[in-house]
Design a protein around this motif. Structure first.
Motif, mmCIF file in Angstrom:
data_model
loop_
_atom_site.group_PDB
_atom_site.id
_atom_site.type_symbol
_atom_site.label_atom_id
_atom_site.label_comp_id
_atom_site.label_asym_id
_atom_site.label_seq_id
_atom_site.Cartn_x
_atom_site.Cartn_y
_atom_site.Cartn_z
ATOM 1 N N LEU A 113 0.738 -1.368 0.262
ATOM 2 C CA LEU A 113 -0.092 0.151 -0.048
ATOM 3 C C LEU A 113 0.936 1.344 0.107
ATOM 4 O O LEU A 113 1.717 1.462 0.726
ATOM 5 C CB LEU A 113 -0.944 -0.026 1.192
ATOM 6 C CG LEU A 113 -1.963 -1.183 1.373
ATOM 7 C CD1 LEU A 113 -2.879 -1.088 2.552
ATOM 8 C CD2 LEU A 113 -2.849 -1.194 -0.172
ATOM 9 N N LEU A 114 0.433 2.194 -0.764
ATOM 10 C CA LEU A 114 1.076 3.410 -0.990
ATOM 11 C C LEU A 114 0.151 4.514 -0.593
ATOM 12 O O LEU A 114 -0.835 4.714 -0.991
ATOM 13 C CB LEU A 114 1.811 3.669 -2.166
ATOM 14 C CG LEU A 114 2.267 5.084 -2.646
ATOM 15 C CD1 LEU A 114 3.642 5.040 -2.126
ATOM 16 C CD2 LEU A 114 2.515 5.219 -4.170
ATOM 17 N N ALA A 115 0.837 5.434 0.448
ATOM 18 C CA ALA A 115 -0.110 6.524 0.995
ATOM 19 C C ALA A 115 0.014 7.530 -0.127
ATOM 20 O O ALA A 115 1.301 8.316 -0.392
ATOM 21 C CB ALA A 115 0.277 6.966 2.247
ATOM 22 N N ALA A 122 -2.893 3.937 -2.443
ATOM 23 C CA ALA A 122 -2.757 3.060 -3.781
ATOM 24 C C ALA A 122 -2.225 1.630 -3.320
ATOM 25 O O ALA A 122 -1.443 1.421 -2.465
ATOM 26 C CB ALA A 122 -2.136 3.789 -4.686
ATOM 27 N N SER A 123 -2.772 0.543 -4.038
ATOM 28 C CA SER A 123 -2.363 -0.726 -4.010
ATOM 29 C C SER A 123 -1.297 -0.959 -5.246
ATOM 30 O O SER A 123 -1.543 -0.627 -6.495
ATOM 31 C CB SER A 123 -3.116 -1.609 -4.211
ATOM 32 O OG SER A 123 -2.524 -2.899 -4.281
ATOM 33 N N VAL A 124 -0.006 -0.966 -4.928
ATOM 34 C CA VAL A 124 0.949 -0.676 -6.066
ATOM 35 C C VAL A 124 2.028 -2.147 -6.131
ATOM 36 O O VAL A 124 2.108 -2.779 -4.990
ATOM 37 C CB VAL A 124 1.923 0.222 -5.835
ATOM 38 C CG1 VAL A 124 1.107 1.614 -5.873
ATOM 39 C CG2 VAL A 124 2.727 0.422 -4.681
ATOM 40 N N THR A 125 2.447 -2.323 -6.991
ATOM 41 C CA THR A 125 3.668 -3.406 -7.359
ATOM 42 C C THR A 125 4.527 -2.812 -7.983
ATOM 43 O O THR A 125 5.714 -2.622 -7.109
ATOM 44 C CB THR A 125 2.965 -4.539 -8.227
ATOM 45 O OG1 THR A 125 2.503 -3.921 -9.147
ATOM 46 C CG2 THR A 125 1.709 -5.305 -7.452
ATOM 47 N N GLY B 24 0.480 -3.655 5.290
ATOM 48 C CA GLY B 24 -0.881 -3.454 5.593
ATOM 49 C C GLY B 24 -1.416 -2.346 6.218
ATOM 50 O O GLY B 24 -2.848 -2.149 5.810
ATOM 51 N N ASP B 25 -0.814 -1.754 7.078
ATOM 52 C CA ASP B 25 -1.262 -0.727 7.640
ATOM 53 C C ASP B 25 -0.722 0.797 7.304
ATOM 54 O O ASP B 25 -1.619 1.735 7.102
ATOM 55 C CB ASP B 25 -0.881 -0.889 9.205
ATOM 56 C CG ASP B 25 -1.578 -2.135 9.726
ATOM 57 O OD1 ASP B 25 -2.614 -2.257 8.992
ATOM 58 O OD2 ASP B 25 -0.998 -2.718 10.526
ATOM 59 N N ALA B 26 0.364 0.859 6.876
ATOM 60 C CA ALA B 26 0.802 2.260 6.703
ATOM 61 C C ALA B 26 0.090 2.867 5.389
ATOM 62 O O ALA B 26 0.100 2.222 4.370
ATOM 63 C CB ALA B 26 2.298 2.107 6.220
ATOM 64 N N THR B 58 -6.260 -7.390 2.244
ATOM 65 C CA THR B 58 -5.072 -7.507 2.992
ATOM 66 C C THR B 58 -5.277 -7.975 4.290
ATOM 67 O O THR B 58 -4.262 -8.247 4.865
ATOM 68 C CB THR B 58 -4.364 -6.121 2.668
ATOM 69 O OG1 THR B 58 -5.181 -5.058 3.433
ATOM 70 C CG2 THR B 58 -3.867 -5.652 1.464
ATOM 71 N N GLU B 59 -6.476 -7.628 4.766
ATOM 72 C CA GLU B 59 -6.776 -7.886 6.415
ATOM 73 C C GLU B 59 -7.987 -8.560 6.555
ATOM 74 O O GLU B 59 -8.890 -8.014 7.246
ATOM 75 C CB GLU B 59 -6.442 -6.748 7.106
ATOM 76 C CG GLU B 59 -5.205 -5.856 7.260
ATOM 77 C CD GLU B 59 -5.245 -4.607 7.770
ATOM 78 O OE1 GLU B 59 -4.725 -4.597 8.953
ATOM 79 O OE2 GLU B 59 -5.594 -3.615 7.266
ATOM 80 N N PRO B 60 -8.305 -9.801 5.842
ATOM 81 C CA PRO B 60 -9.459 -10.477 5.925
ATOM 82 C C PRO B 60 -10.036 -10.342 7.217
ATOM 83 O O PRO B 60 -11.382 -10.441 7.242
ATOM 84 C CB PRO B 60 -9.228 -11.585 5.063
ATOM 85 C CG PRO B 60 -7.933 -11.915 5.091
ATOM 86 C CD PRO B 60 -7.084 -10.536 5.202
ATOM 87 N N GLU B 61 -9.332 -10.988 8.202
ATOM 88 C CA GLU B 61 -9.878 -11.343 9.286
ATOM 89 C C GLU B 61 -10.213 -10.025 10.161
ATOM 90 O O GLU B 61 -11.184 -9.884 10.818
ATOM 91 C CB GLU B 61 -8.906 -12.232 10.144
ATOM 92 C CG GLU B 61 -9.289 -12.899 11.595
ATOM 93 C CD GLU B 61 -10.491 -13.361 11.561
ATOM 94 O OE1 GLU B 61 -11.485 -13.324 12.369
ATOM 95 O OE2 GLU B 61 -10.842 -14.300 10.465
#
Lengths: 390, 204
Positions: A113-115, A122-125, B24-26, B58-61
């Motif tokens: 994840l990219l802020a 954003a979800s990035v690769t 997951g969180d940042a 990313t955090e299903p549970e």
């Protein structure tokens, strides 16, 4: 000594910890966004290349299903084929779009994840790769498809509005088994080309867009090609820009079968034709197009029994200048054979159309004596409109 | 040395932990926040839905737990977001919590709950979905909105193994025309119904 050693080691560990956090923060903000959709130009051939990282394995999974890359390759081929069939059908001397799709199957763990700011993530690769989540859970339930532009302030493209962000940034999308066939996939993929939906909040197609791919249908039409060309041109100014013109010509003709030439008593045939023309002004200012003529009335003859053509096709060539167009028709067919009212007489000479902005008009000369032994008289007024100028 | 080792270990874990949580969180809001801030307005909906989707992936549970905790929220938008998120992350024993929404007066709540419970094999969702085949009210779970009949169509085709012409139905009248056949089928099939999941790409 032990206390100093302890403090020193603590300092080292703290520094490592701070470095790790800062390093991660830098990694989060240093993503070099380049766009997952690119454009290359080779003459009139414009290739739109799209790379997608398809995150698979079920929500929260870390391993790829067996055969995932093969499935991704098939998905890419299906989408590519759908769009390219439409592009080939609508290719012109000016522009032929081609689509090249690469889909990499990756486990869910491959993204991060990219802020973008405090509200947008954003979800990035990898830079240059759009990210598509194959969003189906272990029970087979899935959300409706979604395309989201995290770099846009609200990530929202109103219906009917295209957007250039796929060419500058990596977009995020949710796909799933809710995309049931090639049409559904091609529609959703259209959003990664920058095309907005052509249907409104109530599900109804926007006016004029009924039956087309980004609305409620499956057709790739000239409108979509033109919009994609404009998007591609925004990403690469080398994409050729050609003027597209359409127009109509009303032709009223009278052909005299004179007694001294035919050996018969004087005879006459009259009729009107309606002609639709379309042509493109290529980058070198040459003109290339087609025409389609239909007998609108007649033939009204003083004799009976003769067959006359009712539909004619012709090529249109010429050249363009700022103040006018020089045009020439060349008839290629007439069905059924026969030309009792002398349509060929309106197809015989090069003529000039006077241009005023996005419109042009011409009085097309009638070759009164050159369409065979029988003189033809009449009028042919051509009215043209540029549908993609400027 | 044991103290030193323990301190070093704690700090190292903290450092590594923070580095790992960058994925997951940042940058992303807590999952509960993504549900509570769900905004169904057309302009904000794509971002709201994307936040839920990313959270579920990313955090299903954590998403499941946050959704379960907010099913009874007073704000209907929060309830809808919770149902949406739970539908993507649920476990088999969440069915009863969802079943409370099967007779909700809100079509979005009713259909998301029905789809979710049916996905885990709970037949109570089927009649709710059949009933919606002629419902053109709009659900704010897509941008542009999704008609209710389309949500019903997806779930019935995905989890019953039946069709009755619904797969070929591209609009409301065509979907509604299949409703009598679905009702007849359900009259007979209800007592012995077992979920049949449609084959799909990339399934394990």
């Amino acid at each position: 000594v032990r206390r100093r050693l302890l403090v020193g080691l603590l300092g080292v560990v703290l520094a490592l910890a701070v470095a790790a956090v800062l390093g991660d923060a830098r990694a989060q903000s240093s993503f070099d966004s380049t766009g997952g959709t690119g454009v290359t130009v080779d003459g009139s051939t414009v290739t739109i290349g799209v790379t997608i990282d398809l995150l698979l394995g079920g929500l929260g999974e870390t391993e790829l299903p067996e055969g995932a890359q093969q499935g991704a390759d098939e998905l890419a081929a299906e989408i590519e084929s759908y769009w390219n069939q439409g592009f080939a059908r609508l290719a012109s001397d000016c522009l032929e779009l081609r689509l090249s799709v690469k889909i990499n199957a990756l486990p869910m763990s491959a993204h991060r994840l990219l802020a973008i700011d405090e509200d947008r993530i954003a979800s990035v690769t990898t830079p240059g790769h759009h990210v598509v989540l194959w969003g189906v859970n272990n029970w087979g339930n899935a959300a409706p498809p979604l395309t989201y532009d995290p770099y846009d302030e609200d990530g929202y493209a109103p219906p009917g509005e295209d957007y250039g962000s796929p060419y500058e940034h990596e977009l995020y999308a949710d796909w799933s088994p809710r995309l049931e066939d090639a049409r559904d996939l091609a529609h959703e993929f259209g959003h990664l080309l920058g095309l907005g939906d052509d249907y409104g909040e109530g599900g109804e197609a926007l006016p004029g867009r009924e039956g087309t791919l980004m609305a409620d249908g499956d057709l790739i039409d000239q409108n979509l090609v033109d919009r994609l060309a404009a998007l591609a041109r925004g990403a690469n100014p080398d994409v050729p820009a050609c003027e597209s013109w359409t127009g109509t010509m009303e032709v009223a003709l009278s052909k005299d079968y004179l007694a001294e030439q035919s050996g018969l008593s004087p005879q006459r045939c009259k009729g009107t034709w309606r002609v639709d023309v379309r042509f493109t002004v290529l980058p070198d200012d040459s003109i290339s197009g087609k025409g389609d003529a239909r007998l609108a009335s007649g033939p009204d003859c003083t004799f009976s029994g003769a067959q006359s053509g009712r539909r004619a096709e012709f090529d249109l060539t010429g050249s363009a200048a700022a103040d006018g167009l020089e045009l020439r028709f060349q008839q290629t067919s007439i069905e059924p054979p026969g030309d009792l009212v002398g349509f060929q007489a309106a197809m015989s000479e090069t003529f000039a159309a006077e241009r005023s902005g996005d419109r042009a008009r011409a009085t097309v000369p009638i070759a009164t004596t050159e369409a065979g032994p029988f003189p033809v008289t009449g009028s042919a007024e051509l009215s043209l409109e540029c549908v993609s100028c400027g | 040395m044991p103290i030193l080792a323990r301190l070093a270990a704690v700090l190292a874990v903290l450092a590594l932990g923070c580095a790992a949580c960058g994925g997951g969180d940042a940058g992303g809001p807590p999952v509960g926040q993504a549900i509570e801030e769900f905004d169904p307005s057309p302009q904000a909906r794509p971002r709201s839905l994307a936040r839920l989707s990313v959270a579920a992936a990313t955090e299903p549970e954590a998403t499941r737990e946050a959704a379960l905790e907010r099913l009874e929220a007073e704000d209907p938008d929060v309830r809808l977001a919770a149902l949406h998120a739970l539908g993507l992350t649920l476990e088999g024993d969440d069915s009863d919590a969802l079943a409370a929404f099967l007779d909700s007066e809100r079509p979005g709540e009713r259909l998301l709950a029905a789809s979710a419970v049916l996905s885990v094999g709970d037949a109570r969702g089927v009649p709710v979905l059949i009933d919606a085949l002629d419902d053109d009210r709009l659900l704010p779970i897509r941008a542009p909105s999704l008609p209710a009949w389309e949500q019903a169509r997806f779930a019935l085709l995905a989890f019953t193994g039946e069709d009755f012409g619904l797969r070929g139905a591209g609009d409301l009248p065509a979907a509604a025309a299949t409703k009598p056949d679905w009702e007849r089928w359900w009259t007979e099939a209800a007592p012995s119904f077992e979920v049949v999941r449609a084959p799909a790409r990339f399934s394990r």
